[in-house]
Design an enzyme around this catalytic site. Structure first.
Site, PDB file in Angstrom:
ATOM      1  N   CYS A   1       1.029   6.837  -1.375  1.00  0.00           N
ATOM      2  CA  CYS A   1       1.001   7.297  -0.589  1.00  0.00           C
ATOM      3  C   CYS A   1       2.839   7.499  -0.509  1.00  0.00           C
ATOM      4  CB  CYS A   1       1.687   5.425  -0.149  1.00  0.00           C
ATOM      5  SG  CYS A   1       2.547   5.688   1.852  1.00  0.00           S
TER       6      CYS A   1
ATOM      7  N   CYS B   1       5.925   5.666   1.703  1.00  0.00           N
ATOM      8  CA  CYS B   1       5.759   4.509   1.929  1.00  0.00           C
ATOM      9  C   CYS B   1       4.881   3.868   0.433  1.00  0.00           C
ATOM     10  CB  CYS B   1       6.834   3.488   3.071  1.00  0.00           C
ATOM     11  SG  CYS B   1       4.920   3.876   3.668  1.00  0.00           S
ATOM     12  N   SER B   2       4.372   2.838   0.497  1.00  0.00           N
ATOM     13  CA  SER B   2       3.915   2.477   0.098  1.00  0.00           C
ATOM     14  C   SER B   2       1.775   1.671   1.118  1.00  0.00           C
ATOM     15  CB  SER B   2       4.127   0.661  -0.717  1.00  0.00           C
ATOM     16  OG  SER B   2       4.705   0.080   0.251  1.00  0.00           O
ATOM     17  N   CYS B   3       1.769   2.609   1.426  1.00  0.00           N
ATOM     18  CA  CYS B   3       0.382   2.070   1.826  1.00  0.00           C
ATOM     19  C   CYS B   3      -0.437   1.761   1.339  1.00  0.00           C
ATOM     20  CB  CYS B   3      -0.363   3.403   3.306  1.00  0.00           C
ATOM     21  SG  CYS B   3       1.288   3.463   4.236  1.00  0.00           S
TER      22      CYS B   3
HETATM   23 FE    FE Z   1       3.026   4.053   3.279  1.00  0.00          FE
END
Ligand code: FE
Length: 197
Positions: A106, A109-111
Site C-alpha cells: 500500500c 498508507c497500510s491498507c
Molecule cells: Fe493504505
C-alpha cells in the site's frame, strides 16, 4: 494500532501519537473503554490471523470451482468460509503462476486485508517497503529472501480501501493427496502478501 498503552510518547511515531490521543479522547468521552480496545486488538492479533487466509488458499488449491469463484469475485468467495467484516471488503485475489509472481503493497498508507491476514506486519507499513516495492520489486524481494527468476514477471498491486489484494500462491509441488488441513498449514502470511514464494 498497537495494544501497548504504556509506551512513552517519545517512542511513538506521529501516527501512533495521533491514534493514542484519539483513543484517550474516546475513552474520556465514555465512547469506548480500554477493555474494548484491547479486545479488538486481541481479536485481530489472535483470532483473525493469517490462518483465515491460509484456509482460503488451501480451499482454492483443492477445489477448482471455489478457486474460480475466488478469482472472479473474492469478497463473496471469502465470505463463504465465514470471513469478512471490517477491512475485508473489496477483496481481490491475484494468482501466482510459473510465469507471474504477485506482490502487494500500500503506497499511500497500510491498507491490508485484515479479515484474512490479521494485522499487518510492521515492515509492511514502513516507508522503505512502500516506496521500494513499486520502484524495484525484484531487488527488494531478493533482499527479503524471495528470489524471483529473471524470466518471471513481477506484478505489484497497490492496495487501497477500494481494493485489498491477497496473493494466491502456487500449490507446493508433490502435495497431491494432502488433506486440505495439511495444505492450510503450509500457507504462510508472507506468501499471501507475495514476499515469499
Ligand atoms: Fe493504505
Amino acid at each position: 494500532m498497537s495494544g501497548d498503552h504504556h509506551l512513552r510518547p517519545a517512542e511513538l511515531t506521529a501516527v501512533e501519537r495521533r491514534a493514542r490521543a484519539l483513543e484517550e479522547l474516546l475513552i474520556e468521552k465514555g465512547m469506548v473503554t480500554p477493555e474494548f480496545i484491547d479486545r479488538v486488538v486481541e481479536t485481530f492479533s489472535n483470532d483473525l490471523g493469517p490462518m483465515n487466509g491460509a484456509k482460503v488458499v488451501a480451499r482454492a488449491w483443492v477445489d477448482p470451482d471455489y478457486k474460480q469463484r475466488l478469482l472472479a469475485d473474492a469478497t463473496p468467495a471469502i465470505a463463504e468460509l465465514g470471513f469478512g467484516g471490517p477491512e475485508g471488503d473489496h477483496m481481490v485475489v491475484v494468482e501466482n503462476t510459473p510465469t507471474v509472481h504477485n506482490v502487494v503493497v500500500c503506497t499511500l498508507c497500510s491498507c491490508y486485508p485484515w479479515s484474512v491476514l490479521g494485522l499487518p506486519p510492521n515492515w509492511y507499513k514502513s516507508p522503505p517497503y512502500r516506496a521500494r516495492m513499486v520502484r524495484e520489486p525484484r531487488a527488494l524481494l531478493a533482499e527479503m529472501g524471495c528470489e524471483i527468476p529473471a524470466e518471471t514477471e513481477i506484478r505489484v498491486w497497490d492496495s487501497s480501501a477500494e481494493a485489498r489484494y491477497l496473493v494466491l500462491p502456487e500449490r507446493p509441488v508433490a502435495t497431491e493427496g494432502e488433506s486440505e488441513e495439511a495444505l492450510t498449514s503450509m500457507v504462510t502470511r508472507d506468501a499471501m502478501i507475495g514476499v515469499q514464494r
